[in-house]
Design a protein around this motif. Structure first.
Motif, PDB file in Angstrom:
ATOM      1  N   ALA A 178       0.840  -1.197   0.000  1.00  0.00           N
ATOM      2  CA  ALA A 178       0.000   0.000   0.000  1.00  0.00           C
ATOM      3  C   ALA A 178       0.878   1.250   0.000  1.00  0.00           C
ATOM      4  N   GLY A 179       0.496   2.216  -0.825  1.00  0.00           N
ATOM      5  CA  GLY A 179       1.272   3.429  -0.981  1.00  0.00           C
ATOM      6  C   GLY A 179       2.265   3.375  -2.119  1.00  0.00           C
ATOM      7  N   GLY A 180       2.472   2.203  -2.660  1.00  0.00           N
ATOM      8  CA  GLY A 180       3.422   2.023  -3.747  1.00  0.00           C
ATOM      9  C   GLY A 180       2.828   2.369  -5.103  1.00  0.00           C
ATOM     10  N   SER A 181       3.632   2.124  -6.137  1.00  0.00           N
ATOM     11  CA  SER A 181       3.247   2.466  -7.510  1.00  0.00           C
ATOM     12  C   SER A 181       3.507   1.304  -8.458  1.00  0.00           C
ATOM     13  N   LEU A 182       2.730   1.275  -9.513  1.00  0.00           N
ATOM     14  CA  LEU A 182       2.933   0.348 -10.624  1.00  0.00           C
ATOM     15  C   LEU A 182       2.579   1.074 -11.907  1.00  0.00           C
ATOM     16  N   SER A 213       0.082   5.736  -5.183  1.00  0.00           N
ATOM     17  CA  SER A 213      -0.648   5.700  -3.906  1.00  0.00           C
ATOM     18  C   SER A 213      -1.647   4.548  -3.879  1.00  0.00           C
ATOM     19  N   LEU A 214      -1.177   3.399  -4.240  1.00  0.00           N
ATOM     20  CA  LEU A 214      -2.060   2.243  -4.349  1.00  0.00           C
ATOM     21  C   LEU A 214      -2.622   1.840  -2.991  1.00  0.00           C
ATOM     22  N   LYS A 215      -3.843   1.336  -3.036  1.00  0.00           N
ATOM     23  CA  LYS A 215      -4.558   0.909  -1.839  1.00  0.00           C
ATOM     24  C   LYS A 215      -4.952  -0.560  -1.979  1.00  0.00           C
ATOM     25  N   PRO A 216      -5.173  -1.253  -0.878  1.00  0.00           N
ATOM     26  CA  PRO A 216      -5.637  -2.646  -0.991  1.00  0.00           C
ATOM     27  C   PRO A 216      -6.916  -2.782  -1.833  1.00  0.00           C
ATOM     28  N   ASP A 217      -7.780  -1.776  -1.808  1.00  0.00           N
ATOM     29  CA  ASP A 217      -9.006  -1.818  -2.608  1.00  0.00           C
ATOM     30  C   ASP A 217      -8.734  -1.777  -4.106  1.00  0.00           C
ATOM     31  N   ASP A 218      -7.524  -1.449  -4.508  1.00  0.00           N
ATOM     32  CA  ASP A 218      -7.171  -1.458  -5.927  1.00  0.00           C
ATOM     33  C   ASP A 218      -6.835  -2.856  -6.431  1.00  0.00           C
ATOM     34  N   THR A 219      -6.778  -3.818  -5.553  1.00  0.00           N
ATOM     35  CA  THR A 219      -6.471  -5.192  -5.937  1.00  0.00           C
ATOM     36  C   THR A 219      -7.533  -5.734  -6.885  1.00  0.00           C
ATOM     37  N   THR A 247      -4.101  -8.430 -16.378  1.00  0.00           N
ATOM     38  CA  THR A 247      -2.899  -8.563 -15.561  1.00  0.00           C
ATOM     39  C   THR A 247      -3.289  -8.325 -14.101  1.00  0.00           C
ATOM     40  N   GLN A 248      -2.781  -9.179 -13.222  1.00  0.00           N
ATOM     41  CA  GLN A 248      -3.160  -9.124 -11.816  1.00  0.00           C
ATOM     42  C   GLN A 248      -2.374  -8.040 -11.085  1.00  0.00           C
ATOM     43  N   VAL A 249      -3.108  -7.235 -10.332  1.00  0.00           N
ATOM     44  CA  VAL A 249      -2.506  -6.257  -9.431  1.00  0.00           C
ATOM     45  C   VAL A 249      -2.961  -6.589  -8.018  1.00  0.00           C
ATOM     46  N   THR A 250      -2.011  -6.796  -7.130  1.00  0.00           N
ATOM     47  CA  THR A 250      -2.317  -7.093  -5.741  1.00  0.00           C
ATOM     48  C   THR A 250      -1.618  -6.081  -4.853  1.00  0.00           C
ATOM     49  N   VAL A 251      -2.392  -5.416  -4.008  1.00  0.00           N
ATOM     50  CA  VAL A 251      -1.856  -4.403  -3.109  1.00  0.00           C
ATOM     51  C   VAL A 251      -2.014  -4.912  -1.683  1.00  0.00           C
ATOM     52  N   SER A 252      -0.904  -5.085  -1.009  1.00  0.00           N
ATOM     53  CA  SER A 252      -0.943  -5.595   0.367  1.00  0.00           C
ATOM     54  C   SER A 252      -0.965  -4.437   1.358  1.00  0.00           C
ATOM     55  N   SER A 253      -1.611  -4.681   2.479  1.00  0.00           N
ATOM     56  CA  SER A 253      -1.734  -3.624   3.508  1.00  0.00           C
ATOM     57  C   SER A 253      -0.586  -3.674   4.502  1.00  0.00           C
TER      58      SER A 253
END
Length: 122
Positions: free
Chosen positions: A14-18, A85-91, A116-122
């Motif tokens: 969480a908070g990261g970028s892709l 600013s990725l959030k877990p809800d963006d998974t 493509t799978q995006v997984t955002v961990s908290s």
């Protein structure tokens, strides 16, 4: 006919970028509006961002506005989705799609990538 291949997904905190990329084949790519959509397990596919054939009129879902940026390079030809600013809800699985004319309605799109799978961990 347009073929689309997404890449760039992965696992991020969480908070990261892709940055997602969607490479297109077909000589008429520049005549298509492009969209990014996502689908989480058990949920309907939803609009994330869209852009017109010439890069104008970028549009965003309220949930990603200010965090995601869509762009395209017709010379590549590729469309991008910068996600900050990725959030877990963006998974979700993220898909790019093409149609003639801008729309945020996923059922109106004619061509789709495989996702493509995006997984955002908290």
């Amino acid at each position: 006919q347009v073929q689309l291949v997404e890449s760039g997904g992965g696992l991020v905190q969480a908070g990261g970028s892709l940055r997602l990329s969607c490479a297109a084949s077909g000589r008429t790519f520049s005549s298509y509006a492009m969209g990014w959509f996502r689908q989480a397990p058990g949920k309907e596919r939803e609009f994330v961002a869209g852009i017109n054939w010439d890069g104008s009129k970028p549009g965003y879902a309220d949930s990603v506005k200010g965090r995601f940026t869509i762009s395209r390079d017709n010379a590549k030809p590729t469309v991008y989705l910068q996600m900050n600013s990725l959030k877990p809800d963006d998974t979700a699985v993220y898909y790019c799609a093409a149609r003639r004319g801008y729309s945020d309605y996923y059922r109106s799109y004619d061509y789709w990538g495989q996702g493509t799978q995006v997984t955002v961990s908290s």
